[in-house]
Design an enzyme around this catalytic site. Sequence first.
Site, PDB file in Angstrom:
ATOM      1  N   CYS A 115       0.650  -0.762  -0.035  1.00  0.00           N
ATOM      2  CA  CYS A 115       0.664   0.120  -0.441  1.00  0.00           C
ATOM      3  C   CYS A 115       1.146   1.220  -0.382  1.00  0.00           C
ATOM      4  O   CYS A 115       0.079   2.545  -0.340  1.00  0.00           O
ATOM      5  CB  CYS A 115      -1.115   0.183   1.114  1.00  0.00           C
ATOM      6  SG  CYS A 115      -2.016  -1.807   1.009  1.00  0.00           S
ATOM      7  N   HIS A 244      -3.175   7.325   2.198  1.00  0.00           N
ATOM      8  CA  HIS A 244      -3.440   5.632   1.701  1.00  0.00           C
ATOM      9  C   HIS A 244      -4.820   5.346   2.105  1.00  0.00           C
ATOM     10  O   HIS A 244      -5.657   5.948   3.284  1.00  0.00           O
ATOM     11  CB  HIS A 244      -2.798   5.153   3.119  1.00  0.00           C
ATOM     12  CG  HIS A 244      -3.699   3.878   2.227  1.00  0.00           C
ATOM     13  ND1 HIS A 244      -3.424   3.118   1.130  1.00  0.00           N
ATOM     14  CD2 HIS A 244      -2.751   1.962   3.183  1.00  0.00           C
ATOM     15  CE1 HIS A 244      -4.062   1.960   1.202  1.00  0.00           C
ATOM     16  NE2 HIS A 244      -3.619   0.975   2.499  1.00  0.00           N
ATOM     17  N   ASN A 274     -10.211  -0.462  -0.248  1.00  0.00           N
ATOM     18  CA  ASN A 274      -8.981   0.677  -0.032  1.00  0.00           C
ATOM     19  C   ASN A 274      -8.085  -0.861  -1.384  1.00  0.00           C
ATOM     20  O   ASN A 274      -8.108  -1.045  -1.356  1.00  0.00           O
ATOM     21  CB  ASN A 274      -7.981  -0.807   0.871  1.00  0.00           C
ATOM     22  CG  ASN A 274      -7.006  -0.111   1.437  1.00  0.00           C
ATOM     23  OD1 ASN A 274      -5.844  -0.320   0.384  1.00  0.00           O
ATOM     24  ND2 ASN A 274      -6.238  -1.068   2.283  1.00  0.00           N
TER      25      ASN A 274
END
Length: 317
Positions: A115, A244, A274
């Site tokens: 990520c 994020h 996500n």
Amino acid sequence: MIRSVIAGTGGYLPARSLSNDELAAEFNLDTSDAWISERTGIRRRHMAAPGESTADMAAAACREALAQAGAEASQVDAIILATATPDSAFPSTATRVQQKLGITQGFSFDISAACTGFIYALGVADSMIRAGNCRNVLVVGAEAFTRILDWNDRGTCVLFGDGAGAVLLRATEDSGESNPRGILSTHLHSDGRHGDILQVEGGLVRMAGREVFRHAVSKLASAVDEALAHNGLGHSDVQWLVPHQANLRIITAMGKKLGLPSEQVVVTVDRHANTSAASIPLALAEATRDGRIRKGDLVLMEAIGGGLTWGAALARF
């Protein structure tokens, strides 16, 4: 002095969007919209179509970034693509994007930092531009994460979605202004001792959610403070936080730490879930497309991912 300016942004989301209830019904999950949204802030996510590759999504995001920057593919010197879901071990997904864009010059490669991948890719591209090795670099985050989920693990499979985001970094001579545009700095970290709490095992994502959450807040706060201190800036100097998009609770905590009202924190997790390395550039693309982020705004980006990896970047648009 040469600086890397974000000249254009682009994003792509697959056509198919599933609500929490639709996801639960389709994959026979023992969960509900309330269970998911209350814990994560997620209400929907996009899923790549059969045959729609990571490279397909990345190329679409790149085309928008090039168009917004008023640039041609023939001007691109490099493509740096962050992904945890490449189309193949090799060739790299970046070279497949290069082919799809009709680019025959320069070079391309993938970065694997989960990520945090987009922050890593941004840091590498910025260094290359500052060193004079490139003038125009496409920095991309792209993921087909729904293809590596265990649909029997309700605590993990509801968290992720697919998509791609990109920025075009352009070399610009420093004009001597007091607040010049461009990437001010990037700050990258990793600690392999914690790799097991978020990993792909047997081809599927495995995550110890509580442990990841515990590390996320402290490590992100440290990276944010590091970036601001490095540039002699304080929390009040930040106009936008583009984090994020993993969990709304983490995003809210970081916004409060900076003293930013919710209107100055870009949130897409409710609609995108996500999207790993794609989440920050997707959020950037949305916020520049709708006019929220404007020329001269100071933008703080931060992320944490498997590895563990984490980092932050400061940019003046």
